[in-house]
Design an enzyme around this catalytic site. Structure first.
Site, PDB file in Angstrom:
ATOM      1  N   ASN A   9       0.867  -1.185   0.000  1.00 56.85           N
ATOM      2  CA  ASN A   9       0.000   0.000   0.000  1.00 56.85           C
ATOM      3  C   ASN A   9       0.903   1.235   0.000  1.00 56.85           C
ATOM      4  O   ASN A   9       1.460   1.580   1.028  1.00 56.85           O
ATOM      5  CB  ASN A   9      -0.892  -0.042   1.252  1.00 56.85           C
ATOM      6  N   LYS A  11       0.129   4.252  -0.374  1.00 50.13           N
ATOM      7  CA  LYS A  11      -0.517   5.466   0.153  1.00 50.13           C
ATOM      8  C   LYS A  11      -0.258   6.628  -0.812  1.00 50.13           C
ATOM      9  O   LYS A  11      -0.226   6.408  -2.027  1.00 50.13           O
ATOM     10  CB  LYS A  11      -0.042   5.734   1.581  1.00 50.13           C
ATOM     11  N   HIS A  97      -9.465   1.425   5.095  1.00 52.46           N
ATOM     12  CA  HIS A  97      -8.172   1.611   5.759  1.00 52.46           C
ATOM     13  C   HIS A  97      -8.343   2.621   6.899  1.00 52.46           C
ATOM     14  O   HIS A  97      -9.130   3.562   6.786  1.00 52.46           O
ATOM     15  CB  HIS A  97      -7.143   2.114   4.751  1.00 52.46           C
ATOM     16  N   GLU A  99      -6.646   5.039   7.809  1.00 57.22           N
ATOM     17  CA  GLU A  99      -6.414   6.446   7.440  1.00 57.22           C
ATOM     18  C   GLU A  99      -7.643   7.038   6.761  1.00 57.22           C
ATOM     19  O   GLU A  99      -7.942   8.217   6.924  1.00 57.22           O
ATOM     20  CB  GLU A  99      -5.162   6.545   6.550  1.00 57.22           C
ATOM     21  N   GLU A 169      -5.330  -4.628  10.729  1.00 56.99           N
ATOM     22  CA  GLU A 169      -4.294  -3.605  10.892  1.00 56.99           C
ATOM     23  C   GLU A 169      -4.555  -2.827  12.179  1.00 56.99           C
ATOM     24  O   GLU A 169      -5.349  -1.862  12.172  1.00 56.99           O
ATOM     25  CB  GLU A 169      -4.325  -2.628   9.712  1.00 56.99           C
ATOM     26  N   GLY A 175       2.503   2.534  10.729  1.00 54.35           N
ATOM     27  CA  GLY A 175       3.465   3.622  10.558  1.00 54.35           C
ATOM     28  C   GLY A 175       4.178   4.024  11.836  1.00 54.35           C
ATOM     29  O   GLY A 175       4.856   5.044  11.872  1.00 54.35           O
ATOM     30  N   SER A 215       3.403  -1.830  10.477  1.00 57.32           N
ATOM     31  CA  SER A 215       4.849  -1.940  10.703  1.00 57.32           C
ATOM     32  C   SER A 215       5.382  -3.344  10.412  1.00 57.32           C
ATOM     33  O   SER A 215       6.291  -3.833  11.099  1.00 57.32           O
ATOM     34  CB  SER A 215       5.219  -1.496  12.123  1.00 57.32           C
TER      35      SER A 215
HETATM   36  P1  PGA Z   1       2.890   0.476   7.643  1.00 58.66           P
HETATM   37  O1  PGA Z   1       1.413   0.685   7.020  1.00 58.66           O
HETATM   38  O2  PGA Z   1       3.404  -0.826   7.112  1.00 58.66           O
HETATM   39  O3  PGA Z   1       3.661   1.656   7.152  1.00 58.66           O
HETATM   40  O4  PGA Z   1       2.705   0.444   9.122  1.00 58.66           O
HETATM   41  C1  PGA Z   1       0.557  -0.403   6.826  1.00 58.66           C
HETATM   42  C2  PGA Z   1      -0.744   0.073   6.237  1.00 58.66           C
HETATM   43  O5  PGA Z   1      -1.185   1.176   6.578  1.00 58.66           O
HETATM   44  O6  PGA Z   1      -1.345  -0.624   5.412  1.00 58.66           O
END
Ligand code: PGA
Length: 252
Positions: A9, A11, A97, A99, A169, A175, A215
């Site tokens: 992903n 983003k 997601h 976000e 998640e 992140g 992460s």
């Molecule tokens: P990350 O994000 O691996 O940077 O923690 C995962 C995601 O948001 O799908």
């Protein structure tokens, strides 16, 4: 047998030339995908077609959009519909997601409508769920994930459920560099599979891939992917670096 999946992903990251360079580097590494394993790139909308073109002739590699609108078409300035994605060959779409939930107020009901629209267009939703830090600290993570599953996927038919991908998640891990431990991930993935079984039956629950995200990186992917109910990962930051993404793919 359910599929093993590593999905990147991106983003809202990478310029066009960086994006192309990343995909080329992954493909030119000659990574051999084990049987029944998929790699999915989820670039921003403007790059979908060019990434798609590069993947032709590379079996096992697919593209996903990071979102779609819940309506088929109309006066929704700035939005992209599932049928538009389908018309350019997109096979998957990430929905719900954290976000999108946090910054765009996306609700479980919206995720349900988007997922149904995607399915009607022949696109497989990668539906995200996961608890916040406060909820985890209060020990109520299963309640929150249960509610997300019920409200976003609970009304699906078994046929619709059969083609879903679910990504667990935990919000506190996205992140942050802090990942769920393998036992924490396994516990929640087993809980999600149990929910699928109670709703749609055993055969479907055994066929749905449940990805871990938050992460996930080369150092923790082998342990996470070794969990019986973890069928791969939805990778953010580490999917932007070809070498890291490749190491994660090779973790299976
Ligand atoms: P990350 O994000 O691996 O940077 O923690 C995962 C995601 O948001 O799908």
């Amino acid at each position: 047998m359910r599929k093993k999946i590593v999905a990147g992903n991106w983003k809202m990251n990478l310029g066009f030339s960086q994006a192309n360079a990343l995909v080329h580097e992954v493909l030119h590494s000659q990574v051999v995908l084990p049987e029944n394993t998929l790699v999915i790139f989820a670039p921003p909308f403007p790059y979908l077609q060019s990434v798609q073109a590069v993947l032709i002739g590379h079996p096992g590699f697919h593209i996903a959009a990071q979102n779609c609108h819940e309506q088929e078409s109309g006066a929704y300035t700035g939005e992209v519909s599932a049928s538009m994605l389908q018309s350019i060959g997109v096979g998957y779409v990430i929905l719900g997601h954290s976000e999108r939930r946090q910054y765009f107020g996306e609700t479980n009901a919206q995720v349900a409508r988007k997922a149904r629209r995607a399915l009607a267009s022949g696109i497989r939703p990668i539906c995200c769920c996961g608890e916040t830090l406060e909820i985890r600290q209060a020990g109520r993570q299963q309640d929150q994930v249960h509610q997300q599953l019920e409200e976003s996927l609970g009304e699906f038919t078994p046929d619709q459920a059969a083609v879903l991908v679910i990504a667990y998640e935990p919000v506190w891990a996205i992140g942050t560099g802090l990942n769920a431990s393998a036992p924490q991930a396994q516990e929640m993935h087993a809980f999600i599979r149990q929910w699928l079984q109670s709703r749609f039956g055993r055969e479907i629950s055994e066929g749905v891939s449940i990805l871990y995200g938050g992460s996930c990186k080369p150092s923790n992917a082998p342990e996470l992917f070794a969990c019986p109910d973890v069928d791969g990962g939805l990778i953010g930051g580490a999917s932007l670096v070809a070498g890291d993404f490749l190491k994660i793919i090779r973790s299976f």
